[in-house]
Design an enzyme around this catalytic site. Structure first.
Site, PDB file in Angstrom:
ATOM      1  CG  ASP A   8      34.643 -15.269  17.518  1.00 15.74           C
ATOM      2  OD1 ASP A   8      34.084 -14.174  17.756  1.00 15.74           O
ATOM      3  OD2 ASP A   8      34.188 -16.363  17.905  1.00 15.74           O
ATOM      4  CB  CYS A  65      34.724 -15.295  21.176  1.00 19.82           C
ATOM      5  SG  CYS A  65      34.413 -16.186  22.712  1.00 19.82           S
ATOM      6  N   GLY A  66      31.945 -14.500  21.136  1.00 23.74           N
ATOM      7  CA  GLY A  66      30.534 -14.296  21.444  1.00 23.74           C
ATOM      8  C   GLY A  66      30.275 -14.272  22.939  1.00 23.74           C
ATOM      9  CB  THR A  67      30.260 -16.821  25.423  1.00 16.47           C
ATOM     10  OG1 THR A  67      31.343 -17.647  24.968  1.00 16.47           O
ATOM     11  CG2 THR A  67      28.954 -17.258  24.766  1.00 16.47           C
ATOM     12  CG  HIS A  98      43.124 -11.979  44.614  1.00 14.36           C
ATOM     13  ND1 HIS A  98      42.093 -12.453  45.386  1.00 14.36           N
ATOM     14  CD2 HIS A  98      43.486 -10.793  45.164  1.00 14.36           C
ATOM     15  CE1 HIS A  98      41.846 -11.604  46.376  1.00 14.36           C
ATOM     16  NE2 HIS A  98      42.677 -10.576  46.255  1.00 14.36           N
ATOM     17  CG  HIS A 133      47.069 -13.034  46.056  1.00 17.17           C
ATOM     18  ND1 HIS A 133      45.901 -13.700  46.326  1.00 17.17           N
ATOM     19  CD2 HIS A 133      47.045 -11.905  46.807  1.00 17.17           C
ATOM     20  CE1 HIS A 133      45.184 -13.003  47.185  1.00 17.17           C
ATOM     21  NE2 HIS A 133      45.854 -11.909  47.497  1.00 17.17           N
TER      22      HIS A 133
HETATM   23  C1  RB5 Z   1      30.999 -18.478  17.544  1.00 20.82           C
HETATM   24  O1  RB5 Z   1      29.768 -18.702  16.963  1.00 20.82           O
HETATM   25  C2  RB5 Z   1      30.893 -18.633  19.042  1.00 20.82           C
HETATM   26  O2  RB5 Z   1      30.805 -19.967  19.357  1.00 20.82           O
HETATM   27  C3  RB5 Z   1      32.082 -17.978  19.708  1.00 20.82           C
HETATM   28  O3  RB5 Z   1      32.127 -16.628  19.414  1.00 20.82           O
HETATM   29  C4  RB5 Z   1      32.132 -18.074  21.217  1.00 20.82           C
HETATM   30  O4  RB5 Z   1      30.954 -17.613  21.791  1.00 20.82           O
HETATM   31  C5  RB5 Z   1      32.544 -19.376  21.737  1.00 20.82           C
HETATM   32  O5  RB5 Z   1      32.769 -19.584  22.923  1.00 20.82           O
END
Ligand code: RB5
Length: 150
Positions: A8, A65-67, A98, A133
């Protein structure tokens, strides 16, 4: 190996870094992510990469993505996808050995580019161990189909 990558708006820079890195390692990388930092929606890119992996167009996927959380949760809604969020290489190794994970997810706000390189290296170069597994992976497939486990 042919690898699908998607991201993203929060992960354009890390996506570009990892694309270049994987290509340097001799992989072919197909970019299903956004190249724009304007706000967008991670489930779109999770779906694109998941489809490329499930169709056989690509052998494995990378989602950022961000996280790493939202994009992995979205990918795991799709039947046949086993997407593991990894912030270090040990998890990436075990996700392959696994869980037969077919997509690795990472958080661009969580890890840096060098750690991400190690994670994708291990993820692309580790095989599923099968055996006990496989029984568990088959059980997860049953859950996806709404079947009850014993
Ligand atoms: C986008 O702002 C953020 O929410 C996305 O990149 C991600 O971290 C979501 O899980």
């Amino acid at each position: 190996m042919k690898i699908a990558i998607g991201n993203d708006h929060g992960a354009v820079e890390l996506k570009n870094h990892i694309m270049r890195y994987l290509e340097e390692q001799g992989h072919e990388v197909v970019n299903f992510g956004t190249d724009d930092t304007a706000s967008t929606h991670y489930p779109i890119y999770a779906q694109r990469v998941a489809r490329a992996v499930l169709s056989g167009e690509c052998e494995r996927g990378v989602l950022i993505c961000g996280t790493g959380l939202g994009i992995s949760i979205a990918a795991n809604k799709i039947d046949g996808i086993r997407c593991a969020v990894c912030s270090e290489p040990v998890s990436a190794k075990l996700a392959r050995q696994h869980n037969d994970a077919n997509i690795v997810a990472m958080g661009a706000r969580i890890i840096g580019p060098v750690l991400a390189e190690s994670i994708v290296d291990v993820f692309m170069n580790t095989e599923f161990l099968g055996g006990r597994h496989k029984l568990r992976v088959d059980m997860m497939a049953k859950l996806e189909k709404g079947e009850a486990l014993e």
